[in-house]
Design a protein around this motif. Sequence first.
Motif, short mmCIF file in Angstrom:
data_model
loop_
_atom_site.label_atom_id
_atom_site.label_comp_id
_atom_site.label_asym_id
_atom_site.label_seq_id
_atom_site.Cartn_x
_atom_site.Cartn_y
_atom_site.Cartn_z
N LEU A 30 -6.56 5.22 -5.73
CA LEU A 30 -5.47 4.58 -6.03
C LEU A 30 -4.83 3.35 -5.78
O LEU A 30 -3.94 3.29 -5.55
N PHE A 31 -5.88 2.24 -6.16
CA PHE A 31 -5.25 1.11 -6.55
C PHE A 31 -6.04 0.69 -7.61
O PHE A 31 -7.73 0.22 -7.89
N ARG B 243 -0.10 5.30 -1.54
CA ARG B 243 -1.32 4.79 -1.50
C ARG B 243 -1.71 5.29 -0.56
O ARG B 243 -3.39 5.85 -0.03
N MET B 244 -1.39 5.52 1.05
CA MET B 244 -1.50 5.61 2.48
C MET B 244 -0.69 6.15 3.18
O MET B 244 0.28 6.33 3.00
N ARG C 185 -8.08 -2.42 -0.16
CA ARG C 185 -7.94 -2.51 -1.64
C ARG C 185 -9.52 -1.85 -2.21
O ARG C 185 -9.05 -1.30 -3.34
N LYS D 159 -5.56 8.27 3.58
CA LYS D 159 -5.29 7.56 2.06
C LYS D 159 -4.51 9.35 1.29
O LYS D 159 -4.55 10.71 2.16
N TYR E 121 0.64 -1.05 -0.02
CA TYR E 121 -0.16 0.03 -0.09
C TYR E 121 1.07 1.56 0.12
O TYR E 121 0.19 2.28 0.36
N ARG F 86 -11.24 5.00 -4.75
CA ARG F 86 -10.39 6.70 -4.90
C ARG F 86 -9.59 6.41 -6.06
O ARG F 86 -8.77 7.14 -6.07
N SER G 219 -11.32 -0.30 -0.79
CA SER G 219 -11.19 1.30 0.10
C SER G 219 -10.01 2.68 -1.55
O SER G 219 -10.84 3.28 -1.53
N LEU G 220 -9.12 1.83 -1.24
CA LEU G 220 -8.13 2.84 -2.89
C LEU G 220 -8.96 2.32 -4.20
O LEU G 220 -8.57 3.37 -4.58
#
Length: 262
Positions: A260-261, A193-194, A252, A216, A190, A258, A254-255
């Motif tokens: 970001l993943f 990404r956070m 994963r 994040k 991650y 947004r 959640s990201l």
Amino acid sequence: MVFKRLMQAMGVGGPSVETVLANPNCRPGGQLEGTIAVTGGDHGVDVSYLALGLLTRVEVESGDNEYVTNQEFHRQHVTGAFRLEAGQRYDVPFRFDVPWETPVTELYGQHLHGMTMGLRTELEVARAVDKGDLDAVAVHPLPAQERLLEALLRLGFRFARADVERGHIYGVHQTLPFYQEIEFYPAPQYAGRMNQLEVTFIADPRQMQVVLELDKRGGLFTSGGDAFGRFTVDYASVEQTDWAAQLDAWLRQSLHRRGLFS
């Protein structure tokens, strides 16, 4: 005579108190046991009560200001009123109930950086309250809390620090006026990404609520901010879940939402 009474109330020649814990280690929902030795000074006194209070350090936000204070969050009277003669000694045994929402201070034998917890003995004589020093207390996680924390460590998260913040989490039932945040540095998968992951446990005798706050990173086309997840863990079924897989899936997802993943 008045001056002498004031000196007695302030402790000059007055009674002494010593608290000895049988074991300073406990878990939320458990008990602390020990003995309070109360010894009379050079004059007899009427003791109003003997009490114990559990305290922790709390961060408080007030407008644009932020400060840290020690807050008592649970108290038990050990005795009522009694007469203590000069030189007389009482050994008072106690069992102190530790609230289920008590913040954790230890993990795998290591103290969580940022946490303070102590038991304080209080004696009142002639309306003057003597608040003794704090006896350090170590609060270890519940088995269910350990399972989730272990899962994060298996995923590669690294513990950063912990703190206690005054206030209530929206949508979560709390009995204490604060909550603990256990902060982790992101796992390698991650990274970028956070910034961090914050975990909060709100426990009761049957289950616990888990709140995840994902701080994040903002990118060129995305804005930074916090993402929240909340779920309930039943103690009876906690061993039947692969928590590393569950937490990884939520993070994963959640990201991904947004951008970001992938």
